[in-house]
Design a protein around this motif. Sequence first.
Motif, PDB file in Angstrom:
ATOM      1  N   TYR A 217      43.816  49.615  43.971  1.00 43.65           N
ATOM      2  CA  TYR A 217      44.067  48.197  43.727  1.00 43.65           C
ATOM      3  C   TYR A 217      44.816  47.600  44.919  1.00 43.65           C
ATOM      4  CZ  TYR A 217      42.467  48.491  38.924  1.00 43.65           C
ATOM      5  OH  TYR A 217      41.684  48.636  37.795  1.00 43.65           O
ATOM      6  N   TYR A 218      44.322  46.470  45.380  1.00 42.99           N
ATOM      7  CA  TYR A 218      44.912  45.766  46.507  1.00 42.99           C
ATOM      8  C   TYR A 218      45.364  44.382  46.073  1.00 42.99           C
ATOM      9  CZ  TYR A 218      42.270  49.210  49.247  1.00 42.99           C
ATOM     10  OH  TYR A 218      41.750  50.374  49.774  1.00 42.99           O
ATOM     11  N   CYS A 219      46.493  43.933  46.612  1.00 41.41           N
ATOM     12  CA  CYS A 219      46.844  42.528  46.439  1.00 41.41           C
ATOM     13  C   CYS A 219      46.635  41.818  47.782  1.00 41.41           C
ATOM     14  CB  CYS A 219      48.270  42.342  45.932  1.00 41.41           C
ATOM     15  SG  CYS A 219      49.590  42.911  47.019  1.00 41.41           S
ATOM     16  N   ALA A 220      46.363  40.537  47.697  1.00 42.02           N
ATOM     17  CA  ALA A 220      46.056  39.761  48.887  1.00 42.02           C
ATOM     18  C   ALA A 220      46.484  38.316  48.671  1.00 42.02           C
ATOM     19  CB  ALA A 220      44.559  39.831  49.182  1.00 42.02           C
ATOM     20  N   ALA A 221      46.621  37.591  49.780  1.00 41.66           N
ATOM     21  CA  ALA A 221      47.083  36.204  49.721  1.00 41.66           C
ATOM     22  C   ALA A 221      46.071  35.282  50.379  1.00 41.66           C
ATOM     23  CB  ALA A 221      48.441  36.072  50.413  1.00 41.66           C
ATOM     24  N   ALA A 222      45.754  34.188  49.678  1.00 40.87           N
ATOM     25  CA  ALA A 222      44.874  33.138  50.210  1.00 40.87           C
ATOM     26  C   ALA A 222      45.654  31.833  50.249  1.00 40.87           C
ATOM     27  CB  ALA A 222      43.642  32.978  49.319  1.00 40.87           C
ATOM     28  N   PRO A 223      45.390  30.978  51.219  1.00 43.41           N
ATOM     29  CA  PRO A 223      46.101  29.695  51.281  1.00 43.41           C
ATOM     30  C   PRO A 223      45.927  28.899  49.997  1.00 43.41           C
ATOM     31  CG  PRO A 223      44.886  30.074  53.304  1.00 43.41           C
ATOM     32  CD  PRO A 223      44.461  31.127  52.329  1.00 43.41           C
ATOM     33  N   ASN A 224      46.982  28.249  49.560  1.00 44.00           N
ATOM     34  CA  ASN A 224      46.939  27.432  48.339  1.00 44.00           C
ATOM     35  C   ASN A 224      45.809  26.428  48.338  1.00 44.00           C
ATOM     36  OD1 ASN A 224      48.669  27.960  46.210  1.00 44.00           O
ATOM     37  ND2 ASN A 224      50.432  27.117  47.285  1.00 44.00           N
ATOM     38  N   ALA A 225      45.485  25.907  49.520  1.00 43.57           N
ATOM     39  CA  ALA A 225      44.466  24.864  49.615  1.00 43.57           C
ATOM     40  C   ALA A 225      43.099  25.332  49.128  1.00 43.57           C
ATOM     41  CB  ALA A 225      44.371  24.377  51.058  1.00 43.57           C
ATOM     42  N   TYR A 226      42.879  26.645  49.095  1.00 38.59           N
ATOM     43  CA  TYR A 226      41.580  27.172  48.666  1.00 38.59           C
ATOM     44  C   TYR A 226      41.410  27.100  47.152  1.00 38.59           C
ATOM     45  CZ  TYR A 226      40.861  29.162  53.349  1.00 38.59           C
ATOM     46  OH  TYR A 226      40.690  29.342  54.690  1.00 38.59           O
ATOM     47  N   GLY A 227      42.531  26.943  46.428  1.00 37.24           N
ATOM     48  CA  GLY A 227      42.441  26.939  44.977  1.00 37.24           C
ATOM     49  C   GLY A 227      42.249  28.338  44.424  1.00 37.24           C
ATOM     50  N   ILE A 228      41.962  28.401  43.130  1.00 40.46           N
ATOM     51  CA  ILE A 228      41.806  29.684  42.453  1.00 40.46           C
ATOM     52  C   ILE A 228      40.434  30.261  42.810  1.00 40.46           C
ATOM     53  CG2 ILE A 228      41.556  30.787  40.212  1.00 40.46           C
ATOM     54  CD1 ILE A 228      44.394  30.232  40.874  1.00 40.46           C
ATOM     55  N   VAL A 229      40.433  31.231  43.692  1.00 45.12           N
ATOM     56  CA  VAL A 229      39.204  31.876  44.137  1.00 45.12           C
ATOM     57  C   VAL A 229      39.405  33.377  44.131  1.00 45.12           C
ATOM     58  CG1 VAL A 229      38.372  29.960  45.543  1.00 45.12           C
ATOM     59  CG2 VAL A 229      39.918  31.634  46.544  1.00 45.12           C
ATOM     60  N   LEU A 230      38.338  34.112  43.970  1.00 45.57           N
ATOM     61  CA  LEU A 230      38.428  35.571  43.961  1.00 45.57           C
ATOM     62  C   LEU A 230      37.420  36.201  44.911  1.00 45.57           C
ATOM     63  CD1 LEU A 230      39.056  37.235  40.474  1.00 45.57           C
ATOM     64  CD2 LEU A 230      40.347  37.488  42.585  1.00 45.57           C
TER      65      LEU A 230
END
Length: 124
Positions: free
Chosen positions: A93-106
Motif C-alpha cells: 500500500y502506497y500513499c501519495a499526494a495530488a494538488p488540491n486543484a485536481y479535486g478528488i481523483v484516484l
Amino acid sequence: VQLQASGGGLVQPGGSLRLSCTISGSTLDYYIIGWFRQAPGKEREGVSCVSSTDGSSYFADSVKGRFTISSDNAKNTVYLQMNSLKPEDTAVYYCAAAPNAYGIVLDTKSYVYWGQGTLVTVSS
C-alpha cells in the motif's frame, strides 16, 4: 515534500489494520491524499483518497463499506482504516499526494509525491 506510510503487517481474514500516511515539508491543506495498492503481478490501483480541506473522500468499489479514511491536520497525517480484510487485499500500500486543484481523483498520474509503501498481508 515527503510522505511516510506505515502500519502494514500480517492479519487474518476478517481482521483490521490502520495505515498512516504522514506528510512532511508541507501540510495536508495543499493536497489530496490518496492510497493505492499493488499486488504481485498486478497494476497499481487506487483504493481511497481524501481532501483535508472539506472532508470529501472517495473509495474504490472493492473496498467500499470496509475501509474508511480520515485526516488529522494537526498531525499532518491521513489514516486508512481497513476492516473485514480479505486475502485479495494483500498488497503493498502506497500513499501519495495530488494538488488540491485536481479535486478528488484516484488516477496515479495526478499524484505528484509518493511514499515508500507498506506491506499488508491477509492470510490465515
